[in-house]
Design an enzyme around this catalytic site. Structure first.
Site, PDB file in Angstrom:
ATOM      1  N   ASN A  12      27.665  10.255 -52.403  1.00  0.00           N
ATOM      2  CA  ASN A  12      27.091  10.103 -51.065  1.00  0.00           C
ATOM      3  C   ASN A  12      26.674  11.487 -50.607  1.00  0.00           C
ATOM      4  O   ASN A  12      27.506  12.294 -50.216  1.00  0.00           O
ATOM      5  CB  ASN A  12      28.139   9.506 -50.109  1.00  0.00           C
ATOM      6  CG  ASN A  12      27.621   9.428 -48.680  1.00  0.00           C
ATOM      7  OD1 ASN A  12      26.432   9.683 -48.425  1.00  0.00           O
ATOM      8  ND2 ASN A  12      28.497   9.099 -47.743  1.00  0.00           N
ATOM      9  N   TRP A  13      25.374  11.721 -50.682  1.00  0.00           N
ATOM     10  CA  TRP A  13      24.879  13.066 -50.366  1.00  0.00           C
ATOM     11  C   TRP A  13      24.796  13.328 -48.863  1.00  0.00           C
ATOM     12  O   TRP A  13      24.481  14.436 -48.452  1.00  0.00           O
ATOM     13  CB  TRP A  13      23.517  13.290 -51.014  1.00  0.00           C
ATOM     14  CG  TRP A  13      23.590  13.570 -52.485  1.00  0.00           C
ATOM     15  CD1 TRP A  13      24.717  13.712 -53.246  1.00  0.00           C
ATOM     16  CD2 TRP A  13      22.482  13.759 -53.379  1.00  0.00           C
ATOM     17  NE1 TRP A  13      24.385  13.978 -54.539  1.00  0.00           N
ATOM     18  CE2 TRP A  13      23.019  14.012 -54.663  1.00  0.00           C
ATOM     19  CE3 TRP A  13      21.087  13.739 -53.227  1.00  0.00           C
ATOM     20  CZ2 TRP A  13      22.208  14.245 -55.773  1.00  0.00           C
ATOM     21  CZ3 TRP A  13      20.276  13.969 -54.330  1.00  0.00           C
ATOM     22  CH2 TRP A  13      20.832  14.220 -55.581  1.00  0.00           C
ATOM     23  N   LYS A  14      24.999  12.286 -48.053  1.00  0.00           N
ATOM     24  CA  LYS A  14      24.914  12.449 -46.582  1.00  0.00           C
ATOM     25  C   LYS A  14      23.582  13.140 -46.245  1.00  0.00           C
ATOM     26  O   LYS A  14      22.585  12.856 -46.899  1.00  0.00           O
ATOM     27  CB  LYS A  14      26.141  13.201 -46.076  1.00  0.00           C
ATOM     28  CG  LYS A  14      27.436  12.547 -46.571  1.00  0.00           C
ATOM     29  CD  LYS A  14      28.686  13.054 -45.939  1.00  0.00           C
ATOM     30  CE  LYS A  14      29.881  12.300 -46.526  1.00  0.00           C
ATOM     31  NZ  LYS A  14      31.148  12.645 -45.875  1.00  0.00           N
ATOM     32  N   HIS A  98      29.976   3.256 -43.317  1.00  0.00           N
ATOM     33  CA  HIS A  98      30.628   4.559 -43.512  1.00  0.00           C
ATOM     34  C   HIS A  98      31.235   5.010 -42.180  1.00  0.00           C
ATOM     35  O   HIS A  98      30.674   4.756 -41.117  1.00  0.00           O
ATOM     36  CB  HIS A  98      29.613   5.586 -44.018  1.00  0.00           C
ATOM     37  CG  HIS A  98      30.275   6.845 -44.485  1.00  0.00           C
ATOM     38  ND1 HIS A  98      30.678   7.822 -43.609  1.00  0.00           N
ATOM     39  CD2 HIS A  98      30.645   7.255 -45.721  1.00  0.00           C
ATOM     40  CE1 HIS A  98      31.263   8.793 -44.303  1.00  0.00           C
ATOM     41  NE2 HIS A  98      31.249   8.481 -45.579  1.00  0.00           N
ATOM     42  N   GLU A 100      31.259   7.737 -40.745  1.00  0.00           N
ATOM     43  CA  GLU A 100      30.364   8.555 -39.906  1.00  0.00           C
ATOM     44  C   GLU A 100      29.402   7.663 -39.125  1.00  0.00           C
ATOM     45  O   GLU A 100      29.042   7.969 -37.986  1.00  0.00           O
ATOM     46  CB  GLU A 100      29.621   9.582 -40.784  1.00  0.00           C
ATOM     47  CG  GLU A 100      30.563  10.689 -41.226  1.00  0.00           C
ATOM     48  CD  GLU A 100      30.251  11.314 -42.580  1.00  0.00           C
ATOM     49  OE1 GLU A 100      29.122  11.184 -43.074  1.00  0.00           O
ATOM     50  OE2 GLU A 100      31.178  11.935 -43.141  1.00  0.00           O
ATOM     51  N   GLU A 170      38.112   4.772 -47.573  1.00  0.00           N
ATOM     52  CA  GLU A 170      37.938   6.172 -47.195  1.00  0.00           C
ATOM     53  C   GLU A 170      38.771   6.454 -45.950  1.00  0.00           C
ATOM     54  O   GLU A 170      38.306   6.202 -44.826  1.00  0.00           O
ATOM     55  CB  GLU A 170      36.465   6.467 -46.897  1.00  0.00           C
ATOM     56  CG  GLU A 170      35.551   6.284 -48.086  1.00  0.00           C
ATOM     57  CD  GLU A 170      34.305   7.165 -47.992  1.00  0.00           C
ATOM     58  OE1 GLU A 170      33.989   7.806 -48.992  1.00  0.00           O
ATOM     59  OE2 GLU A 170      33.678   7.221 -46.921  1.00  0.00           O
ATOM     60  N   GLY A 176      35.884  15.142 -45.907  1.00  0.00           N
ATOM     61  CA  GLY A 176      35.361  16.473 -45.617  1.00  0.00           C
ATOM     62  C   GLY A 176      36.408  17.451 -45.117  1.00  0.00           C
ATOM     63  O   GLY A 176      36.078  18.521 -44.606  1.00  0.00           O
ATOM     64  N   SER A 216      37.527  13.758 -49.896  1.00  0.00           N
ATOM     65  CA  SER A 216      37.893  15.025 -50.560  1.00  0.00           C
ATOM     66  C   SER A 216      38.238  14.848 -52.036  1.00  0.00           C
ATOM     67  O   SER A 216      39.154  15.490 -52.547  1.00  0.00           O
ATOM     68  CB  SER A 216      39.035  15.724 -49.805  1.00  0.00           C
ATOM     69  OG  SER A 216      38.611  16.082 -48.496  1.00  0.00           O
ATOM     70  N   GLY A 237      31.628  12.786 -51.569  1.00  0.00           N
ATOM     71  CA  GLY A 237      30.731  13.526 -50.682  1.00  0.00           C
ATOM     72  C   GLY A 237      30.450  14.903 -51.257  1.00  0.00           C
ATOM     73  O   GLY A 237      29.702  15.048 -52.229  1.00  0.00           O
ATOM     74  N   GLY A 238      31.097  15.913 -50.693  1.00  0.00           N
ATOM     75  CA  GLY A 238      30.820  17.312 -51.028  1.00  0.00           C
ATOM     76  C   GLY A 238      30.736  17.615 -52.517  1.00  0.00           C
ATOM     77  O   GLY A 238      29.795  18.295 -52.960  1.00  0.00           O
TER      78      GLY A 238
END
Ligand code: 13P
Length: 260
Positions: A12-14, A98, A100, A170, A176, A216, A237-238
């Protein structure tokens, strides 16, 4: 003994990477990925990067996901995109719910459910995200929150479509933050989710549904998390923004799946 489900690892590159950066990622990532099998690999770039991602994914094992969509097929919804638009760009999966989107954009369980139903009706596989906040965990509400999000998110979804739905657990406090759920916390939540799915559907359906962990995930914790019997891959993510670390996470998931 191998695991009963094929792992699925999704990036998930956001709101990171431009179309040209997307192309560059694929140019380095695909040779590294090689002909890895026994895993579904999915990349969810921002909307403007979808054409570049689909083009570069080509005939590789990588499937493309959108990070969101609107439940209606068209209409006066400024800033939104629909399932049929995504299908035309060779998108296969769509992330829905998600945290967010839930917290920053006010998405409700009912709205998320409409997206899940539309995704199935449009031949897109939803990746439905669920998970508790730190306050909810500290308040002993994990099971209550997960039950509610599952029941609402999957309302009206048939057992056949449920099998094509990917769940992503999640915990919001792990996203994050560098603070991963321990493998025991992840396994406990995943096993609970599967028991809820068994109640909502039946044991064979619950056994076939894949539940990713997200929050994470890094190359150095992916192996231990993957070794948990109910962890069927990751939503990353990251660490998915860099091809080397994303590949290491995929490799950990494959290894654990073979070893069972
Ligand atoms: P991080 O891996 O950056 O914690 O993000 C997790 C996530 O939200 C994936 O959807």
């Amino acid at each position: 003994m191998s695991k009963p489900r094929k792992p699925i690892v999704a990036a998930n590159w956001k709101m990171f990477k431009t179309p040209s950066e997307t192309a560059d990622f694929f140019k380095t990532f695909l040779p590294v990925l090689g002909n890895m099998d026994g895993v579904d690999v999915v990349i969810a770039p921002p909307f403007p990067c979808l054409p570049a991602a689909s083009e570069h994914a080509g005939k590789s094992i990588v499937r493309i996901a959108a990070q969101n969509m609107h439940p209606e097929s068209s209409g006066a919804f400024t800033g939104e995109v629909s399932a049929i638009m995504l299908r035309e760009l060779y998108v296969t999966y769509v992330i829905v719910g998600h945290s967010e989107r839930r917290t920053l954009f006010g998405e409700t369980d009912a709205f998320i459910n409409r997206k899940v139903l539309t995704a199935h009706a449009s031949n897109l596989k939803p990746i439905l995200c669920i998970g508790e906040t730190l306050e909810e965990r500290d308040g002993g509400l994990v099971k209550e929150v997960l039950s509610r999000q599952l029941a609402a998110g999957l309302a009206g979804v048939s057992a056949d479509d449920a099998i094509e739905t990917v769940l992503a657990y999640e915990p919001v406090w792990a996203i994050g933050t560098g603070r991963t759920a321990t493998s025991a916390q992840a396994q406990e939540a995943h096993a609970f989710i599967r028991s809820e799915l068994e109640k909502m559907y039946d044991a064979p359906t619950a056994r076939r549904m894949r539940i990713q962990y997200g929050g994470s995930v890094k190359p150095n914790n992916a192996a231990e998390l993957s070794a948990q019997p109910d962890v069927d891959g990751f939503l990353v993510g990251g660490a998915s923004l860099e091809s080397g670390s994303f590949f290491e996470i995929i490799r950990a998931a494959v290894q654990a799946s073979v070893e069972g």
